[in-house]
Design a protein around this motif. Structure first.
Motif, PDB file in Angstrom:
ATOM      1  N   UNK A   1      18.924 -18.733  -5.079  1.00 58.32           N
ATOM      2  CA  UNK A   1      17.491 -18.653  -5.338  1.00 58.32           C
ATOM      3  C   UNK A   1      16.978 -20.029  -5.729  1.00 58.32           C
ATOM      4  N   UNK A   2      15.900 -20.462  -5.106  1.00 56.63           N
ATOM      5  CA  UNK A   2      15.218 -21.673  -5.529  1.00 56.63           C
ATOM      6  C   UNK A   2      14.188 -21.282  -6.572  1.00 56.63           C
ATOM      7  N   UNK A   3      14.472 -21.619  -7.830  1.00 56.33           N
ATOM      8  CA  UNK A   3      13.575 -21.204  -8.898  1.00 56.33           C
ATOM      9  C   UNK A   3      14.026 -21.722 -10.242  1.00 56.33           C
ATOM     10  N   UNK A   4      13.257 -21.396 -11.261  1.00 54.80           N
ATOM     11  CA  UNK A   4      13.518 -21.829 -12.632  1.00 54.80           C
ATOM     12  C   UNK A   4      14.651 -20.992 -13.220  1.00 54.80           C
ATOM     13  N   UNK A   5      15.803 -21.630 -13.442  1.00 48.33           N
ATOM     14  CA  UNK A   5      16.989 -20.903 -13.894  1.00 48.33           C
ATOM     15  C   UNK A   5      16.851 -20.388 -15.318  1.00 48.33           C
ATOM     16  N   UNK A   6      15.868 -20.869 -16.056  1.00 49.98           N
ATOM     17  CA  UNK A   6      15.700 -20.411 -17.436  1.00 49.98           C
ATOM     18  C   UNK A   6      15.082 -19.017 -17.516  1.00 49.98           C
ATOM     19  N   UNK A   7      14.524 -18.517 -16.428  1.00 54.26           N
ATOM     20  CA  UNK A   7      13.824 -17.234 -16.435  1.00 54.26           C
ATOM     21  C   UNK A   7      14.812 -16.086 -16.218  1.00 54.26           C
ATOM     22  N   UNK A   8      14.845 -15.180 -17.149  1.00 49.72           N
ATOM     23  CA  UNK A   8      15.827 -14.094 -17.101  1.00 49.72           C
ATOM     24  C   UNK A   8      15.621 -13.155 -15.911  1.00 49.72           C
ATOM     25  N   UNK A   9      14.408 -13.066 -15.399  1.00 50.22           N
ATOM     26  CA  UNK A   9      14.127 -12.158 -14.280  1.00 50.22           C
ATOM     27  C   UNK A   9      15.020 -12.428 -13.073  1.00 50.22           C
ATOM     28  N   UNK A  10      15.430 -13.688 -12.898  1.00 52.21           N
ATOM     29  CA  UNK A  10      16.228 -14.045 -11.717  1.00 52.21           C
ATOM     30  C   UNK A  10      17.593 -13.354 -11.698  1.00 52.21           C
ATOM     31  N   UNK A  11      18.046 -12.833 -12.820  1.00 56.65           N
ATOM     32  CA  UNK A  11      19.408 -12.302 -12.898  1.00 56.65           C
ATOM     33  C   UNK A  11      19.443 -10.785 -12.914  1.00 56.65           C
ATOM     34  N   UNK A  12      18.284 -10.178 -12.821  1.00 60.43           N
ATOM     35  CA  UNK A  12      18.204  -8.722 -12.770  1.00 60.43           C
ATOM     36  C   UNK A  12      18.973  -8.211 -11.551  1.00 60.43           C
ATOM     37  N   UNK A  13      19.853  -7.269 -11.765  1.00 61.96           N
ATOM     38  CA  UNK A  13      20.672  -6.719 -10.684  1.00 61.96           C
ATOM     39  C   UNK A  13      22.009  -7.404 -10.516  1.00 61.96           C
ATOM     40  N   UNK A  14      22.193  -8.543 -11.186  1.00 61.30           N
ATOM     41  CA  UNK A  14      23.468  -9.273 -11.101  1.00 61.30           C
ATOM     42  C   UNK A  14      24.184  -9.327 -12.439  1.00 61.30           C
ATOM     43  N   UNK A  15      23.567  -8.818 -13.468  1.00 58.12           N
ATOM     44  CA  UNK A  15      24.183  -8.790 -14.798  1.00 58.12           C
ATOM     45  C   UNK A  15      24.227  -7.349 -15.282  1.00 58.12           C
ATOM     46  N   UNK A  16      25.209  -7.018 -16.125  1.00 62.64           N
ATOM     47  CA  UNK A  16      26.188  -7.909 -16.738  1.00 62.64           C
ATOM     48  C   UNK A  16      27.228  -8.405 -15.743  1.00 62.64           C
ATOM     49  N   UNK A  17      27.587  -9.666 -15.870  1.00 61.70           N
ATOM     50  CA  UNK A  17      28.473 -10.324 -14.918  1.00 61.70           C
ATOM     51  C   UNK A  17      29.869 -10.503 -15.503  1.00 61.70           C
TER      52      UNK A  17
ATOM     53  N   UNK B   1      19.328  -6.649 -20.316  1.00 62.28           N
ATOM     54  CA  UNK B   1      18.601  -7.864 -19.958  1.00 62.28           C
ATOM     55  C   UNK B   1      17.139  -7.719 -20.350  1.00 62.28           C
ATOM     56  N   UNK B   2      16.655  -8.684 -21.106  1.00 60.29           N
ATOM     57  CA  UNK B   2      15.237  -8.715 -21.480  1.00 60.29           C
ATOM     58  C   UNK B   2      14.511  -9.587 -20.471  1.00 60.29           C
ATOM     59  N   UNK B   3      13.803  -8.955 -19.562  1.00 63.66           N
ATOM     60  CA  UNK B   3      13.092  -9.708 -18.529  1.00 63.66           C
ATOM     61  C   UNK B   3      11.842 -10.358 -19.123  1.00 63.66           C
ATOM     62  N   UNK B   4      11.379 -11.377 -18.435  1.00 61.85           N
ATOM     63  CA  UNK B   4      10.186 -12.079 -18.890  1.00 61.85           C
ATOM     64  C   UNK B   4      10.462 -13.180 -19.891  1.00 61.85           C
ATOM     65  N   UNK B   5      11.726 -13.440 -20.189  1.00 64.44           N
ATOM     66  CA  UNK B   5      12.090 -14.499 -21.127  1.00 64.44           C
ATOM     67  C   UNK B   5      12.282 -15.833 -20.402  1.00 64.44           C
ATOM     68  N   UNK B   6      11.913 -16.915 -21.084  1.00 64.93           N
ATOM     69  CA  UNK B   6      12.271 -18.262 -20.666  1.00 64.93           C
ATOM     70  C   UNK B   6      13.188 -18.823 -21.739  1.00 64.93           C
ATOM     71  N   UNK B   7      14.428 -19.132 -21.395  1.00 65.71           N
ATOM     72  CA  UNK B   7      15.434 -19.475 -22.390  1.00 65.71           C
ATOM     73  C   UNK B   7      15.430 -20.941 -22.780  1.00 65.71           C
TER      74      UNK B   7
END
Length: 206
Positions: free
Chosen positions: A92-108, A192-198
């Motif tokens: 994915x080309x995107x901001x890795x700090x955003x938790x939304x990108x990992x929905x469906x792939x975590x827990x890893x 996973x808490x979506x909508x977070x920027x870490x």
């Protein structure tokens, strides 16, 4: 920071970055070796060209079991990773700090936090470590990097990992020329808490 130029140091076998990559790949391989039967979920934040994982998948016997999400902001670096990635690896080309990108792939089973902690504020490092239980299933491996320049934050980071349910597997020596930590999650996965920027990047060295 010109991240494309920075990545060229991987091609110098004598560079500290190249030696760091070899060590990271060794622990990626070990994590896949020890993964339980079935699908092996992997996430990589700030994945760059994906070298940490993709080189290992080229010949690892568990490669077909891996289902991975790699997130990288720089489109050229992400395109390089995407061109090399097998079908089961999503880039994915995107901001890795955003938790939304990992929905469906975590827990890893494997979480890669390489090239991040030397480029973000201390408070963001702690915030990211505190969120790591959202990314990990019990027994998961987290591989992370951070320089060992003074003031050396790495010992404190290891304390933070322990605080949030991780045990140390390996830590590179301070005089190695690079810093790598490997931790195993022994706690209970958190939703996973979506909508977070870490985190957000600040000037520094990875």
């Amino acid at each position: 920071m010109d991240w494309r130029q920075w990545h060229q140091r991987y091609d110098d076998p004598d560079s500290a970055l190249s030696r760091r990559l070899e060590a990271v790949q060794a622990y990626v391989r070990a994590a896949l070796d020890g993964a339980p039967a079935g699908t092996v979920p992997v996430v990589s934040l700030c994945a760059g060209q994906g070298r940490d994982l993709l080189a290992v998948l080229e010949d690892h016997p568990r490669a077909a079991d891996v289902r991975a999400r790699l997130v990288e902001l720089d489109p050229e670096l992400a395109a390089t990773a995407r061109a090399r990635a097998p079908e089961q690896v999503d880039v994915v080309t995107g901001d890795a700090s955003l938790t939304d990108h990992y929905d469906g792939f975590v827990p890893a089973e494997l979480v890669l936090l390489c090239g991040i902690f030397g480029n973000i504020a201390d408070a963001d490092i702690r915030r990211t470590i505190a969120a790591a239980p959202q990314f990990c299933r019990t027994g998961a491996t987290v591989i992370w990097t951070r320089h060992r320049e003074d003031p050396d934050l790495v010992p404190t980071m290891c304390e933070w990992f322990e605080e949030y349910g991780f045990e140390q597997v390996w830590l590179s020596d301070k005089d190695a020329g690079f810093g790598i930590g490997v931790h195993r999650f022994t706690g209970v996965p958190q939703p996973l808490v979506k909508g977070q920027s870490l985190f957000s990047f600040v000037p520094g060295g990875a």
